[in-house]
Design a protein around this motif. Structure first.
Motif: not given
Length: 216
Positions: A128-137
């Motif tokens: 979820a943190r990846v989705e929140r902080e790095h939306p493109t990735l």
């Protein structure tokens, strides 16, 4: 009617908790545990925090995985999965698949659904943190997981269709099918591993569909 029957059946799986304290999530529990939170306001203007702890193992006695419900840090109830815990204003529903969680939602009395908040240290929380902080990735990873699933499931279906079509009753009524795809064993194995990884990534985001069922 069907939903009422499911609720009654789920209620029979619930047992009372023993009051033990909720343990903190440790990094080494990443592949072994999922932990979610649901903060809810109570009638006195204060906030009640529910936590759902799901060990990624089966119950040695019953042979099924269990979900544990904590209320303000204390063990309140537990249930074999799938579970439906009655809480203030609705129900917490929990279900798993072969790849991880496919549902951990708060369903209100009016039917509105809200996903619970994953513990930041858990695998679901980190995703979820990846989705929140790095939306493109995050979108790229999501697209890749679906693509791998589609390729793996599609090619496997093509290869399975040939032996199935040779079953006498099917061959006589429908005819036989010759698969245009014949993959080596190592590539079939790689596709299977890819499908598992793709479905596991989707499970970290609580995504589940017929595609994931076919990937199983």
């Amino acid at each position: 009617m069907i939903e009422d029957w499911r609720q009654r059946r789920a209620a029979k799986r619930i047992t009372s908790g023993d009051g033990r304290a909720l343990k903190r999530f440790r990094w080494w529990q990443l592949p072994l545990r999922a932990l979610f939170y649901l903060p809810l306001p109570d009638g006195d203007g204060r906030q009640t925090v529910y936590a759902v702890d799901i060990p990624r193992r089966t119950d040695p006695e019953g042979g099924k995985a269990r979900a544990h419900l904590y209320l303000d840090g204390r063990h309140h109830a537990e249930s074999k999965l799938p579970a439906a815990f009655p809480v203030g204003g609705g129900t917490i529903e929990v279900a798993i698949s072969a790849f991880g969680l496919k549902r951990c939602h708060y369903v209100t009395a009016t039917g509105a659904q809200h996903g619970l908040l994953p513990d930041p240290k858990s695998a679901e929380g980190r995703r979820a943190r990846v989705e929140r902080e790095h939306p493109t990735l995050s979108r790229s990873i999501s697209f890749l997981s679906v693509l791998i699933l589609l390729i793996g499931v599609g090619l496997n279906l093509l290869q399975l269709a040939e032996p199935i079509s040779q079953i006498p009753p099917i061959a006589e009524n429908v005819g036989t099918f010759a698969s245009p795809v014949r993959l080596p064993i190592w590539l079939n194995f790689a596709l299977a591993v890819g499908a598992i990884l793709g479905s596991t990534e989707r499970a970290l985001r609580l995504r589940y569909s017929v595609l994931d069922q076919a990937g199983k």
